[in-house]
Design an enzyme around this catalytic site. Structure first.
Site, short mmCIF file in Angstrom:
data_model
loop_
_atom_site.label_atom_id
_atom_site.label_comp_id
_atom_site.label_asym_id
_atom_site.label_seq_id
_atom_site.Cartn_x
_atom_site.Cartn_y
_atom_site.Cartn_z
CB CYS A 168 42.36 36.68 35.16
SG CYS A 168 43.98 36.75 35.94
CB CYS A 198 45.40 37.86 33.20
SG CYS A 198 45.25 36.47 34.30
CG ASP A 199 42.88 39.92 30.83
OD1 ASP A 199 43.96 39.66 30.25
OD2 ASP A 199 41.94 39.13 30.89
#
Ligand code: NAP
Length: 306
Positions: A133, A136-137
């Site tokens: 993701c 997200c990261d």
């Protein structure tokens, strides 16, 4: 046997938010946690984009806290997997192995599992260089060289997103042709920060005590091998929605995502779907939580009307 007012399947942000709302509406929700209690967030490390946590929160901690919050209002959590359902009549029927459960409403929040490349060290390096993701990261790799694997729209989208925060994005795909839509592929090709490598296969990882340090690549046609230095690999090769169990009772799109109408309602009265299982587009913890809230309120209204 007593009949539950609300049964929730899944304990990611959608399932647990639905539980918090249903419990606070005095509906005594019963949650089935399934095989991965806490959902996808339990496989991540720091979550920095869930509002309310100025300095971020560890994914597993966020899910433990959401579980405790749901339990505080009277949610009952069963650590069992639902293996069969029959939604042909009221009360709706579910089984956890031999155990029959009856319920007036069901909220399906079983999520979608990100596909991974099946590399040997995946479980060890997930969250330490490997990710599924970018939203997200990606931030953890700002101004660094990152690698994205995949050739579909997800890979193009992830590469494009990462190009805004990283110094260089290397997009690796196992074929010369992209499965992605023409416009998305052309956008990636035209992006000066994205370097495309085809047809290359990511065969293995290289790591040390800090996490990922590189990748072992193999040319799909010539068999040539080489190593590529990087501290991150984003696997963007698609998701599998966990909807197989429910297919006779809900409509799904061609990828298996549950189709909903009127927010979270499925085609079966009393059955609602929330979170990534019904969301091919956003797949964020916060959007899943929002859908979980909607599903609980809709279940509550359904019960009032029946
Ligand atoms: P997808 O279209 O199924 O593409 C998956 C890609 O991953 C393919 O290029 C595939 O390679 C590759 N792949 C699969 N398994 C692999 C493996 N083991 N090793 C290496 N590569 C592997 O999945 P998606 O990109 O997630 O898209 C799913 C759907 O969502 C599509 O309909 C897409 O259009 C849609 N979507 C739309 C948007 C948007 O419009 N903004 C964004 C994301 C997704 P091969 O091509 O060789 O099979």
């Amino acid at each position: 046997m007593s009949t539950n007012e609300v049964t929730i399947i899944g304990t990611g942000p959608a399932g647990l938010t639905a539980a918090i709302y249903a419990a606070r509406a005095a509906l005594n929700p019963v949650v089935y946690a399934g095989v991965q209690h806490g959902g996808q967030l339990t496989t991540t490390t720091e979550v920095e984009n869930f509002p309310g946590f100025e300095h971020g929160i560890l994914g597993p901690k966020l899910m433990t806290d959401m579980t405790a919050q749901a339990e505080r209002f009277g949610t009952k959590i069963n650590y069992e997997e639902i293996t069969k359902v029959d939604f042909s009549s009221q009360p709706l029927k579910l089984w956890a192995g031999d155990h029959l459960i009856e319920s007036k409403t069901v909220i399906i929040a079983t999520g979608a599992t990100a596909k991974t490349l099946g590399l040997k060290s995946e479980s060890k390096l997930m969250g330490r260089g490997l990710s599924t993701c970018a939203t997200c990261d990606g931030f953890f790799y700002r101004n660094k060289r990152v690698v994205v694997a995949g050739g579909g729209d997800s890979a193009m989208e992830e590469a494009n997103y990462l190009s805004k925060i990283c110094s260089e994005v290397i997009l690796i795909h196992r074929r010369n042709d992209f499965r992605a839509s023409k416009i998305m592929a052309e956008r990636a090709r035209a992006n000066p920060k994205i370097k495309i490598m085809t047809p290359w296969i990511v065969e293995d990882t290289i790591s040390d005590e800090t996490g990922l340090t590189g990748l072992k690549l193999k040319h799909a046609e010539t068999g040539e091998t080489k190593n590529l230095e990087t501290t991150s690999l984003f696997m963007a090769i698609g998701h599998k929605p966990n909807s197989d169990l429910f297919k006779p009772w809900v409509d799904t799109d061609s990828h298996g995502y549950i189709k909903t109408t009127n927010h979270t309602a499925t085609k079966t009265p009393g059955v609602f779907a929330a979170g990534d299982i019904a969301d091919p587009l956003f797949k964020q913890a916060i959007t899943a939580a929002g859908l979980g809230c909607q599903a609980a309120i809709q279940a509550s209204k359904f019960l009032e009307g029946h």
